[in-house]
Design a protein around this motif. Structure first.
Motif, PDB file in Angstrom:
ATOM      1  N   GLU A 452       0.774  -1.207   0.069  1.00  0.00           N
ATOM      2  CA  GLU A 452       0.010  -0.109  -0.043  1.00  0.00           C
ATOM      3  C   GLU A 452       0.894   1.461   0.206  1.00  0.00           C
ATOM      4  O   GLU A 452       1.984   1.190   0.335  1.00  0.00           O
ATOM      5  N   GLU A 453       0.237   2.205  -0.342  1.00  0.00           N
ATOM      6  CA  GLU A 453       1.114   3.783  -0.192  1.00  0.00           C
ATOM      7  C   GLU A 453       1.366   3.961   1.171  1.00  0.00           C
ATOM      8  O   GLU A 453       0.602   3.825   2.143  1.00  0.00           O
ATOM      9  N   PRO A 454       2.521   4.544   1.514  1.00  0.00           N
ATOM     10  CA  PRO A 454       2.855   4.721   2.904  1.00  0.00           C
ATOM     11  C   PRO A 454       2.032   5.718   3.467  1.00  0.00           C
ATOM     12  O   PRO A 454       1.623   6.678   2.995  1.00  0.00           O
ATOM     13  N   VAL A 455       1.609   5.321   4.833  1.00  0.00           N
ATOM     14  CA  VAL A 455       0.899   6.394   5.599  1.00  0.00           C
ATOM     15  C   VAL A 455       1.412   6.537   6.884  1.00  0.00           C
ATOM     16  O   VAL A 455       1.804   5.584   7.470  1.00  0.00           O
ATOM     17  N   ASN A 456       1.767   7.647   7.202  1.00  0.00           N
ATOM     18  CA  ASN A 456       2.334   8.364   8.289  1.00  0.00           C
ATOM     19  C   ASN A 456       1.181   8.605   9.225  1.00  0.00           C
ATOM     20  O   ASN A 456       0.481   9.601   9.124  1.00  0.00           O
ATOM     21  N   GLY A 457       1.019   7.838  10.110  1.00  0.00           N
ATOM     22  CA  GLY A 457       0.072   8.030  11.158  1.00  0.00           C
ATOM     23  C   GLY A 457      -0.116   6.910  12.317  1.00  0.00           C
ATOM     24  O   GLY A 457       0.794   6.194  12.511  1.00  0.00           O
ATOM     25  N   GLU A 458      -1.034   6.937  12.792  1.00  0.00           N
ATOM     26  CA  GLU A 458      -1.520   5.852  13.991  1.00  0.00           C
ATOM     27  C   GLU A 458      -1.611   4.597  13.558  1.00  0.00           C
ATOM     28  O   GLU A 458      -2.500   4.400  12.574  1.00  0.00           O
ATOM     29  N   VAL A 459      -1.365   3.365  14.257  1.00  0.00           N
ATOM     30  CA  VAL A 459      -1.649   2.140  13.927  1.00  0.00           C
ATOM     31  C   VAL A 459      -2.163   1.428  15.203  1.00  0.00           C
ATOM     32  O   VAL A 459      -1.796   1.556  16.378  1.00  0.00           O
ATOM     33  N   SER A 460      -3.124   0.468  15.107  1.00  0.00           N
ATOM     34  CA  SER A 460      -3.797  -0.005  16.067  1.00  0.00           C
ATOM     35  C   SER A 460      -3.960  -1.380  15.818  1.00  0.00           C
ATOM     36  O   SER A 460      -4.559  -1.799  14.791  1.00  0.00           O
ATOM     37  N   LEU A 461      -4.193  -2.302  16.668  1.00  0.00           N
ATOM     38  CA  LEU A 461      -4.587  -3.721  16.669  1.00  0.00           C
ATOM     39  C   LEU A 461      -6.212  -3.835  17.014  1.00  0.00           C
ATOM     40  O   LEU A 461      -6.304  -3.402  18.150  1.00  0.00           O
ATOM     41  N   ILE A 462      -6.962  -4.151  16.286  1.00  0.00           N
ATOM     42  CA  ILE A 462      -8.352  -4.125  16.654  1.00  0.00           C
ATOM     43  C   ILE A 462      -8.909  -5.771  16.557  1.00  0.00           C
ATOM     44  O   ILE A 462      -8.599  -6.634  15.966  1.00  0.00           O
ATOM     45  N   HIS A 507      -7.844 -13.016  23.195  1.00  0.00           N
ATOM     46  CA  HIS A 507      -8.859 -12.721  21.850  1.00  0.00           C
ATOM     47  C   HIS A 507      -8.445 -13.832  20.681  1.00  0.00           C
ATOM     48  O   HIS A 507      -8.676 -13.893  19.656  1.00  0.00           O
ATOM     49  N   THR A 508      -7.972 -15.216  21.323  1.00  0.00           N
ATOM     50  CA  THR A 508      -7.814 -16.234  20.414  1.00  0.00           C
ATOM     51  C   THR A 508      -8.960 -16.876  19.841  1.00  0.00           C
ATOM     52  O   THR A 508      -9.932 -16.784  20.378  1.00  0.00           O
ATOM     53  N   GLY A 509      -8.945 -16.799  18.583  1.00  0.00           N
ATOM     54  CA  GLY A 509     -10.108 -17.528  17.639  1.00  0.00           C
ATOM     55  C   GLY A 509     -10.788 -16.298  17.339  1.00  0.00           C
ATOM     56  O   GLY A 509     -11.957 -16.520  16.558  1.00  0.00           O
ATOM     57  N   HIS A 510     -10.704 -14.848  17.778  1.00  0.00           N
ATOM     58  CA  HIS A 510     -11.551 -13.907  17.327  1.00  0.00           C
ATOM     59  C   HIS A 510     -10.893 -13.287  16.129  1.00  0.00           C
ATOM     60  O   HIS A 510      -9.831 -13.522  15.536  1.00  0.00           O
ATOM     61  N   ASP A 511     -11.786 -12.436  15.228  1.00  0.00           N
ATOM     62  CA  ASP A 511     -11.457 -11.802  14.046  1.00  0.00           C
ATOM     63  C   ASP A 511     -10.565 -10.632  14.548  1.00  0.00           C
ATOM     64  O   ASP A 511     -11.334  -9.475  14.865  1.00  0.00           O
ATOM     65  N   LEU A 512      -9.496 -10.414  14.074  1.00  0.00           N
ATOM     66  CA  LEU A 512      -8.512  -9.309  14.482  1.00  0.00           C
ATOM     67  C   LEU A 512      -8.135  -8.393  13.124  1.00  0.00           C
ATOM     68  O   LEU A 512      -8.351  -9.136  12.050  1.00  0.00           O
ATOM     69  N   ALA A 513      -7.567  -7.474  13.312  1.00  0.00           N
ATOM     70  CA  ALA A 513      -7.150  -6.544  12.225  1.00  0.00           C
ATOM     71  C   ALA A 513      -6.212  -5.611  12.551  1.00  0.00           C
ATOM     72  O   ALA A 513      -6.189  -5.100  13.689  1.00  0.00           O
ATOM     73  N   ILE A 514      -5.170  -5.042  11.768  1.00  0.00           N
ATOM     74  CA  ILE A 514      -4.300  -3.870  11.950  1.00  0.00           C
ATOM     75  C   ILE A 514      -5.031  -2.713  11.130  1.00  0.00           C
ATOM     76  O   ILE A 514      -4.987  -3.192   9.833  1.00  0.00           O
ATOM     77  N   PHE A 515      -5.145  -1.613  11.527  1.00  0.00           N
ATOM     78  CA  PHE A 515      -5.596  -0.605  11.157  1.00  0.00           C
ATOM     79  C   PHE A 515      -4.778   0.646  11.337  1.00  0.00           C
ATOM     80  O   PHE A 515      -4.094   0.937  12.520  1.00  0.00           O
ATOM     81  N   ASN A 516      -4.545   1.337  10.077  1.00  0.00           N
ATOM     82  CA  ASN A 516      -3.677   2.674  10.146  1.00  0.00           C
ATOM     83  C   ASN A 516      -4.712   3.703   9.749  1.00  0.00           C
ATOM     84  O   ASN A 516      -5.879   3.571   9.802  1.00  0.00           O
ATOM     85  N   ASP A 517      -4.267   5.036   9.627  1.00  0.00           N
ATOM     86  CA  ASP A 517      -5.102   6.092   9.328  1.00  0.00           C
ATOM     87  C   ASP A 517      -6.074   5.812   8.227  1.00  0.00           C
ATOM     88  O   ASP A 517      -7.090   6.856   7.891  1.00  0.00           O
ATOM     89  N   ALA A 518      -5.363   5.187   7.337  1.00  0.00           N
ATOM     90  CA  ALA A 518      -6.301   4.776   6.032  1.00  0.00           C
ATOM     91  C   ALA A 518      -7.047   3.662   6.086  1.00  0.00           C
ATOM     92  O   ALA A 518      -7.586   3.069   4.959  1.00  0.00           O
ATOM     93  N   GLY A 519      -7.261   3.073   7.406  1.00  0.00           N
ATOM     94  CA  GLY A 519      -8.018   1.858   7.543  1.00  0.00           C
ATOM     95  C   GLY A 519      -9.510   2.029   7.367  1.00  0.00           C
ATOM     96  O   GLY A 519     -10.186   3.075   7.462  1.00  0.00           O
ATOM     97  N   PRO A 520     -10.318   1.205   7.131  1.00  0.00           N
ATOM     98  CA  PRO A 520     -11.939   1.354   7.043  1.00  0.00           C
ATOM     99  C   PRO A 520     -12.562   1.502   8.493  1.00  0.00           C
ATOM    100  O   PRO A 520     -13.519   0.942   9.199  1.00  0.00           O
ATOM    101  N   TRP A 521     -12.019   2.699   9.197  1.00  0.00           N
ATOM    102  CA  TRP A 521     -12.661   3.202  10.503  1.00  0.00           C
ATOM    103  C   TRP A 521     -14.063   3.626  10.429  1.00  0.00           C
ATOM    104  O   TRP A 521     -14.868   3.372  11.176  1.00  0.00           O
TER     105      TRP A 521
END
Length: 584
Positions: A452-462, A507-521
């Protein structure tokens, strides 16, 4: 769909208007019912009592239109109107939906139910405190666009049980075939499905149709527990009690052809799954006979299925708990998987029970130490989190059914040498040169996503399942860049690393994702579902009111963890140290 203002064409023809559909009408007999004083206590045919879309229309000439049918059904469910006009519009909805849709269509089922409820006096709802009336109103306004749950199932059963007690036996038996049953586990009894079977069998027993009851029991043999077991005894007891409750008020109104005298002993043996010659049927409960002037509809509305549903649910929960307690623990590998790229990083090992393969009973251990204190494992975890923005992740064990997908399809394994299955990339090689321009690694079996295009911003584990966000830090988005908290790399901060592993463990077995500022918030924020964030707690990004910091999140973990602060979230399992139903 036709415009409501246009004359009827197609579905409504001269022949179809001449006679009602046999599935939904009773001909002139129903028309007589609609015109009789019994159809309502007063006749309010003023224009203000009818929806604007129906005002000025004649039900006999109104075109067949799905929108008008839905408006009619909504009006029937909530109006206080009684009189011939309500009966005529109910008849329109039933006949028009019958011409538009095949048998079994959801709108046709709703319209037939509404028409039958109006003809029998169960609707309108205004002034009625009976469960059956509210259940019918709920069912005829349900558009069927949401998943089935216990409430919709019980409403459906109460609605058709009321029609059965009014003498509409064939319609009631057919309606149960379309009961919305919520999704259930397949590793134990299914209380929702068994509740539906109990109602169907009890209705057949009240009609003295042992043959129909036997057919339904045979069709659901796989869901019934074995004869002689506690679960089968509970099923038979609840079904027999409901049959006894239905029989007396239904006997005088039953319309089933070929009705014969019931044999309670043989029916009881059928429910218990035992031969009649060796079966001892329980005595019927002592109940006072109904008064001579009791109204049938009033008696029918006193039937409640809540006891059946909760009794079966409690038995299922007790059975699953007993299985979990008796299950033998086993040691299993724990994997952090990028489902988007098909990479699997071994975090370590833990102990799980076969009944709950996605629940870790002890923290993840790597080479004899907690995984978050193992330098190679923690560094590889941070690299995977930083290089897979907006990808889908999962934490699984070897015994998890979901792991079979990755074991059977090309998936690159990252682990220490000697791990089973054999790693494609050694853990040390994966960490070489990172952070910074890492050593190029070829993942032969994986399917890496396009960069992906580089995104300078916050990253979260969801955790998408629990609506929980763990803020990981900031990233420049450049290849080989490490996440940073403040001015330091997050991989070098023990508190942040421990917070990551606590979330991965719980959260074993749960649906996780990594979101940055370009994520589907937006799809979560706009729907109001996002409600809790765990922040680093540094000066750059302090927690908002109601949120907590990394340090608060790991307090006491793993020996005596603090309660999980799911303010408004929807966790899939209860927090550690607190049983379900206990106030936080």
């Amino acid at each position: 769909m036709q415009e409501p203002s246009k004359p009827a064409s197609g579905p409504r023809t001269e022949a179809s208007a001449a006679g009602p559909d046999p599935d939904t009408a009773q001909g002139t007999e129903r028309a007589a019912e609609a015109q009789s004083p019994a159809a309502g206590t007063h006749d309010d045919d003023g224009p203000t009592s009818i929806p604007r879309e129906l005002a000025g229309r004649d039900p006999a000439t109104t075109p067949d239109d799905e929108r008008l049918i839905n408006i009619t059904l909504r009006w029937i469910a909530y109006t206080c109107h009684r009189g011939p006009m309500l009966s005529r519009w109910a008849q329109y909805a039933a006949e028009a939906s019958g011409r538009l849709h095949p048998s079994g269509h959801h709108q046709r089922q709703r319209a037939v139910l509404a028409d039958a409820a109006v003809r029998t006096g169960l609707l309108p709802l205004f002034g009625s405190a009976h469960r059956a009336a509210s259940a019918i109103a709920s069912r005829i306004t349900d558009l069927g666009d949401s998943p089935a749950d216990a409430s919709s199932m019980l409403d459906h059963l109460h609605a058709y049980l009321a029609l059965h007690n009014q003498g509409l036996c064939p319609l009631a038996h057919q309606g149960l075939r379309h009961t919305p049953v919520p999704a259930e586990r397949d590793d134990g009894p299914r209380p929702a499905l068994l509740t539906t079977v109990i109602v169907a069998v009890a209705m057949a027993g009240a009609c003295a149709r042992d043959d129909l009851a036997g057919f339904m029991l045979d069709a659901h043999t796989a869901q019934l527990e074995l004869p002689g077991s506690a679960g089968r005894a509970l099923f038979a007891t609840l079904a027999l009690a409901l049959t006894d409750q239905l029989y007396e008020p239904h006997r005088s109104v039953c319309t089933q052809t070929g009705r014969r005298a019931p044999d309670r002993h043989r029916f009881s043996a059928l429910l218990y799954g035992e031969p009649p010659t060796r079966h001892r049927s329980p005595a019927p409960a002592d109940t006072a006979p109904p008064p001579p002037d009791a109204n049938i509809s009033a008696m029918s509305c006193e039937v409640s299925l809540d006891g059946v549903w909760y009794g079966l649910s409690a038995h299922t929960q007790a059975l699953l708990t007993r299985r979990r307690l008796l299950a033998k623990p086993t040691t299993s590998n724990v994997w952090l998987i990028c489902d988007t790229c098909r990479l699997a990083l071994r975090l370590g090992s833990s102990i799980v029970h076969s009944a709950h393969p996605d629940t870790l009973t002890v923290p993840i251990i790597a080479a004899g130490n907690p995984a978050w204190q193992h330098p190679d494992v923690s560094r590889a975890t941070w690299r995977l989190l930083s290089e897979h923005p907006n990808h889908e992740l999962r934490v699984l064990t070897d015994v998890s059914p979901a792991w079979r997908k990755y074991a059977a399809t090309p998936t690159d394994i990252i682990a220490s040498p000697g791990t089973d299955p054999r790693p494609d990339t050694a853990l040390g090689d994966y960490n070489t040169g990172w952070p910074g321009p890492p050593t190029p690694t070829v993942f032969t079996g994986a399917t890496p996503a396009l960069p992906e295009e580089p995104v300078n911003g916050e990253v979260s584990l969801i955790c998408l399942s629990c609506r929980l966000e763990l803020a990981l830090g900031r990233s420049t988005g450049q290849p080989g860049a490490a996440l940073t908290i403040g001015a330091r790399p997050a991989v070098d901060q023990a508190i942040a690393t421990t917070a990551v592993f606590r979330m991965l463990t719980e959260h074993t077995g749960h649906d996780l994702a990594i979101f940055n500022d370009a994520g589907p918030w937006d799809q979560y924020i706009d729907s109001g579902e996002w409600d809790f964030t765990i922040e680093p707690g540094d000066d750059f990004r302090p927690p908002l009111l109601g949120d907590i910091t990394h340090r608060q999140y790991i307090e006491g973990w793993p020996e005596a963890p603090t309660l999980r602060h799911y303010r408004g979230a929807d966790p899939l399992d209860p927090p550690p140290g607190r049983s379900p139903g206990t106030p936080a």
